[in-house]
Every structure is written in C-alpha cells, then in structure tokens.
Design an enzyme around this catalytic site. Structure first.
Site, mmCIF file in Angstrom:
data_model
loop_
_atom_site.group_PDB
_atom_site.id
_atom_site.type_symbol
_atom_site.label_atom_id
_atom_site.label_comp_id
_atom_site.label_asym_id
_atom_site.label_seq_id
_atom_site.Cartn_x
_atom_site.Cartn_y
_atom_site.Cartn_z
ATOM 1 N N LEU A 257 1.051 -1.333 -0.171
ATOM 2 C CA LEU A 257 0.051 -0.065 -0.074
ATOM 3 C C LEU A 257 0.872 1.296 -0.086
ATOM 4 O O LEU A 257 1.963 1.204 0.602
ATOM 5 C CB LEU A 257 -1.051 0.134 1.329
ATOM 6 C CG LEU A 257 -2.103 -1.265 1.367
ATOM 7 C CD1 LEU A 257 -2.459 -1.133 2.713
ATOM 8 C CD2 LEU A 257 -3.105 -0.685 0.313
ATOM 9 N N SER A 258 0.221 2.323 -0.298
ATOM 10 C CA SER A 258 0.966 3.528 -0.205
ATOM 11 C C SER A 258 1.142 3.906 1.261
ATOM 12 O O SER A 258 0.291 3.813 2.025
ATOM 13 C CB SER A 258 0.105 4.925 -0.764
ATOM 14 O OG SER A 258 0.754 6.129 -0.609
ATOM 15 N N SER B 85 3.377 2.291 3.027
ATOM 16 C CA SER B 85 3.755 0.836 3.625
ATOM 17 C C SER B 85 4.977 0.838 4.041
ATOM 18 O O SER B 85 5.469 0.111 4.862
ATOM 19 C CB SER B 85 3.269 -0.214 2.838
ATOM 20 O OG SER B 85 3.907 -0.439 1.552
ATOM 21 N N SER C 28 9.459 2.466 -0.700
ATOM 22 C CA SER C 28 10.549 3.316 -0.897
ATOM 23 C C SER C 28 11.705 3.294 0.052
ATOM 24 O O SER C 28 12.870 3.197 -0.127
ATOM 25 C CB SER C 28 10.124 4.678 -1.303
ATOM 26 O OG SER C 28 9.202 4.921 -2.090
ATOM 27 N N SER D 61 1.841 -1.775 -7.346
ATOM 28 C CA SER D 61 1.762 -2.873 -8.096
ATOM 29 C C SER D 61 0.531 -3.747 -7.539
ATOM 30 O O SER D 61 0.657 -4.765 -7.035
ATOM 31 C CB SER D 61 2.751 -3.625 -8.564
ATOM 32 O OG SER D 61 3.698 -3.741 -7.233
HETATM 33 N N1 LIG Z 1 -5.085 7.127 -6.733
HETATM 34 C C1 LIG Z 1 -3.833 6.789 -6.616
HETATM 35 N N2 LIG Z 1 -3.613 5.749 -5.722
HETATM 36 C C2 LIG Z 1 -2.676 5.363 -5.385
HETATM 37 N N3 LIG Z 1 -1.382 6.085 -5.350
HETATM 38 C C3 LIG Z 1 -1.631 7.470 -5.921
HETATM 39 C C4 LIG Z 1 -2.738 7.766 -6.342
HETATM 40 N N4 LIG Z 1 -2.619 9.005 -6.881
HETATM 41 C C5 LIG Z 1 -1.228 9.290 -6.589
HETATM 42 N N5 LIG Z 1 -0.791 8.475 -5.986
HETATM 43 C C6 LIG Z 1 0.748 8.231 -5.594
HETATM 44 O O1 LIG Z 1 1.376 7.576 -6.820
HETATM 45 C C7 LIG Z 1 2.083 6.653 -6.277
HETATM 46 C C8 LIG Z 1 1.669 5.198 -6.661
HETATM 47 O O2 LIG Z 1 2.160 5.130 -8.136
HETATM 48 P P1 LIG Z 1 2.556 3.532 -8.509
HETATM 49 O O3 LIG Z 1 2.974 3.420 -9.910
HETATM 50 O O4 LIG Z 1 3.317 2.757 -7.550
HETATM 51 O O5 LIG Z 1 1.013 2.926 -8.585
HETATM 52 S S1 LIG Z 1 0.676 1.469 -9.105
HETATM 53 O O6 LIG Z 1 1.651 0.574 -9.005
HETATM 54 O O7 LIG Z 1 0.367 1.915 -10.809
HETATM 55 O O8 LIG Z 1 -0.648 1.014 -8.624
HETATM 56 C C9 LIG Z 1 2.196 6.497 -4.638
HETATM 57 O O9 LIG Z 1 3.243 6.349 -4.040
HETATM 58 P P2 LIG Z 1 3.542 5.402 -2.993
HETATM 59 O O10 LIG Z 1 2.906 6.112 -1.679
HETATM 60 O O11 LIG Z 1 5.048 5.696 -2.943
HETATM 61 O O12 LIG Z 1 3.099 4.142 -2.927
HETATM 62 C C10 LIG Z 1 1.165 7.961 -4.274
HETATM 63 O O13 LIG Z 1 2.190 8.764 -3.898
HETATM 64 N N1 LIG Z 2 9.517 -0.073 9.555
HETATM 65 C C1 LIG Z 2 9.265 0.809 8.516
HETATM 66 N N2 LIG Z 2 9.554 0.477 7.389
HETATM 67 C C2 LIG Z 2 9.452 1.391 6.274
HETATM 68 N N3 LIG Z 2 9.034 2.904 6.464
HETATM 69 C C3 LIG Z 2 8.706 3.136 7.808
HETATM 70 C C4 LIG Z 2 8.957 2.119 8.965
HETATM 71 N N4 LIG Z 2 8.476 2.675 10.188
HETATM 72 C C5 LIG Z 2 8.262 3.690 9.816
HETATM 73 N N5 LIG Z 2 8.293 4.101 8.597
HETATM 74 C C6 LIG Z 2 7.858 5.258 7.829
HETATM 75 O O1 LIG Z 2 6.760 5.108 6.910
HETATM 76 C C7 LIG Z 2 6.734 6.075 5.766
HETATM 77 C C8 LIG Z 2 6.717 5.040 4.719
HETATM 78 O O2 LIG Z 2 7.040 6.086 3.485
HETATM 79 P P1 LIG Z 2 7.393 5.357 2.099
HETATM 80 O O3 LIG Z 2 8.698 4.549 2.053
HETATM 81 O O4 LIG Z 2 7.339 6.469 1.118
HETATM 82 O O5 LIG Z 2 6.138 4.280 1.533
HETATM 83 P P2 LIG Z 2 5.684 3.778 0.006
HETATM 84 O O6 LIG Z 2 6.824 3.944 -0.706
HETATM 85 O O7 LIG Z 2 5.235 2.494 0.291
HETATM 86 O O8 LIG Z 2 4.483 4.763 -0.140
HETATM 87 C C9 LIG Z 2 8.207 6.689 5.818
HETATM 88 O O9 LIG Z 2 8.011 7.874 6.523
HETATM 89 C C10 LIG Z 2 8.972 5.807 6.706
HETATM 90 O O10 LIG Z 2 9.956 6.461 7.484
#
Ligand SMILES: Nc1ncnc2c1ncn2[C@@H]1O[C@H](COP(=O)(O)OS(=O)(=O)O)[C@@H](OP(=O)(O)O)[C@H]1O
Ligand SMILES: Nc1ncnc2c1ncn2[C@@H]1O[C@H](COP(=O)(O)OP(=O)(O)O)[C@@H](O)[C@H]1O
Length: 199
Positions: free
Chosen positions: A35-36, A38, A41, A108
């Site tokens: 999940l976003s 999670s 990155s 994904s």
């Molecule tokens: N509608 C919606 N749903 C999910 N995420 C959203 C959306 N709009 C913008 N974002 C931002 O885009 C990042 C996800 O892009 P991805 O290319 O990883 O998505 S996917 O794999 O095609 O589902 C995601 O990044 P992460 O938070 O790092 O996962 C978000 O920052």
């Molecule tokens: N055990 C952990 N592993 C990864 N991120 C963590 C953890 N604990 C806290 N965090 C925090 O959660 C957030 C995760 O964001 P990010 O890495 O951008 O997630 P994603 O790429 O899945 O959207 C960051 O702010 C990170 O510092």
C-alpha cells in the site's frame, strides 16, 4: 496504440553472464509491493545502500519518480496501472540483462500484473517482497497527505480506499513494517539474499 512491424531482435555481443561475471554478483529484481505509505521506498533505499556498500551495482525505480517521466502519460485506472507495471517490468528486465540489481517500489496492486513481470524473467531473477503494513498504520503515517485527500474525495481511485490491493499469494518474502524497524526490515531482505547466495 499501433504495433511495430518489420523489426528484428539484435543479439548483444556481451552476454548477461559475462556482465554478471565482471560485476562479480548475480543480477535480479527485488520487487517491493504494498500500500501507499507501507514503506516500499524507504526499505528499497535502505537495502540499496547496503548493497552499494557491498559493491553490488544497483538502482531503485520508484513509483512517483517514474510517473514524472517514462510513465507521465499514465493515471490510476486499472488499465493504466497494468501498463505502468508492464513497462516497469520491461525496464527491470533490461537492468537485469545489464548485470545489475534493480529494486522497484510500486504499489503494483494486481497479482496478475506482478505475475506477468515474473514470467518475463528467469526463476532466480524475480523476488517478490510484500511490504505488509495495515492500512490503519499507513493512513496514520500518511507521509504525503494522500489518504486524507482520498478520504475527503479529492483523490479518486486511491489504493486501499476506492481501488483494490491484492495481497501477494506466494511472495518470496514478507516484511512487516508496522511491527519492525526500518533497519530490521532491510536486514531481513539482506539475510534472504545471502541465504540464496544472490549476494
Ligand atoms: N489514486 C492513487 N492511488 C495510489 N497512489 C496514488 C494515487 N494517486 C497518486 N498516487 C501516488 O502515486 C504513487 C503510486 O504509483 P505507482 O506507480 O506505484 O502505482 S501503481 O503500481 O500503478 O498502482 C503513490 O506512491 P507511494 O505512496 O510511494 O506508493 C502515491 O504517491
Ligand atoms: N519499519 C518501517 N519500514 C518502512 N517505513 C517505515 C517504518 N516505520 C516507519 N516508517 C515510515 O513510513 C513511511 C513510509 O513511506 P514510504 O517509504 O514513502 O512508503 P511507500 O513507498 O510504500 O509509499 C516513511 O515516512 C517511513 O519513515
């Protein structure tokens, strides 16, 4: 979209095995899905740093960054997410062919799309890592304020809210970022890679 015709595959004069030999390590994809918020990155970059310190050539492909360039024409519909992952899969395959380790951090959300990437690679080249974190925790972290926007309806089709996430059915690794520290999670990945003699 039109399809290319009259094209021929050109073999490279240097094989993947030769590139691996020169680099002195295996090349493969660490595919982080979750999940976003999670921690995809964060963990991918922490692992990348450890690999770099071990002189293992690697590169992180990150969802947000790729959508600024290569995939800037794609949104978040089911079709666009599938095309997003297909392209990333192909790019990852090129990295593997170049002898490098690639770490991908994309939501994904669909099993079939992840399986498609697995199938264009060889068995030892695709490692699916489920970054497992309860949505409540992701929403609490909300590092980009996106859950708040999704809850208020400002963002539509947000994963986990009004767009599905399919948990991996048979991932090579599950890391629980809601329970363990960043360092512990990154170390779990390194331990796995060592146990397989990939690094
Ligand atoms: N509608 C919606 N749903 C999910 N995420 C959203 C959306 N709009 C913008 N974002 C931002 O885009 C990042 C996800 O892009 P991805 O290319 O990883 O998505 S996917 O794999 O095609 O589902 C995601 O990044 P992460 O938070 O790092 O996962 C978000 O920052
Ligand atoms: N055990 C952990 N592993 C990864 N991120 C963590 C953890 N604990 C806290 N965090 C925090 O959660 C957030 C995760 O964001 P990010 O890495 O951008 O997630 P994603 O790429 O899945 O959207 C960051 O702010 C990170 O510092």
């Amino acid at each position: 979209m039109s399809q290319s015709t009259n094209i021929t595959w050109h073999e490279s004069g240097i094989s993947k095995e030769q590139r691996r030999q020169q680099n002195n390590h295996h090349s493969f994809v660490l595919w982080f899905t979750g999940l976003s918020g999670s921690g995809k990155s964060t963990i991918a970059n922490a692992v990348a740093k450890q690999l770099y310190n071990r002189e293992i050539r690697n590169y992180v492909l990150d969802g947000d960054n790729i959508r600024f360039g290569l995939n800037k024409n794609l949104g978040f519909s089911v079709e666009d997410r599938t095309e997003n992952i297909r392209r990333i899969g192909e790019v990852s395959k090129l990295f593997v062919d170049s002898g490098q380790v690639v770490l991908t951090a994309f939501i994904s959300p669909f099993q079939e799309d992840r399986d498609q990437v697995r199938h264009i690679l060889e068995e030892s080249e695709f490692i699916e890592v489920y970054v497992d974190c309860p949505i409540e925790e992701c929403e609490k972290r909300d590092p980009k304020g996106l859950y708040k926007k999704a809850r208020s309806g400002e963002i539509k089709e947000f994963t986990g809210i009004d767009s599905p996430y399919e948990r991996p059915q048979n991932p090579e690794l599950v890391i629980k970022t809601g329970e363990n520290s960043i360092e512990e999670c990154a170390n779990e990945v390194i331990v796995y890679l060592r146990s397989k003699n990939f690094i």
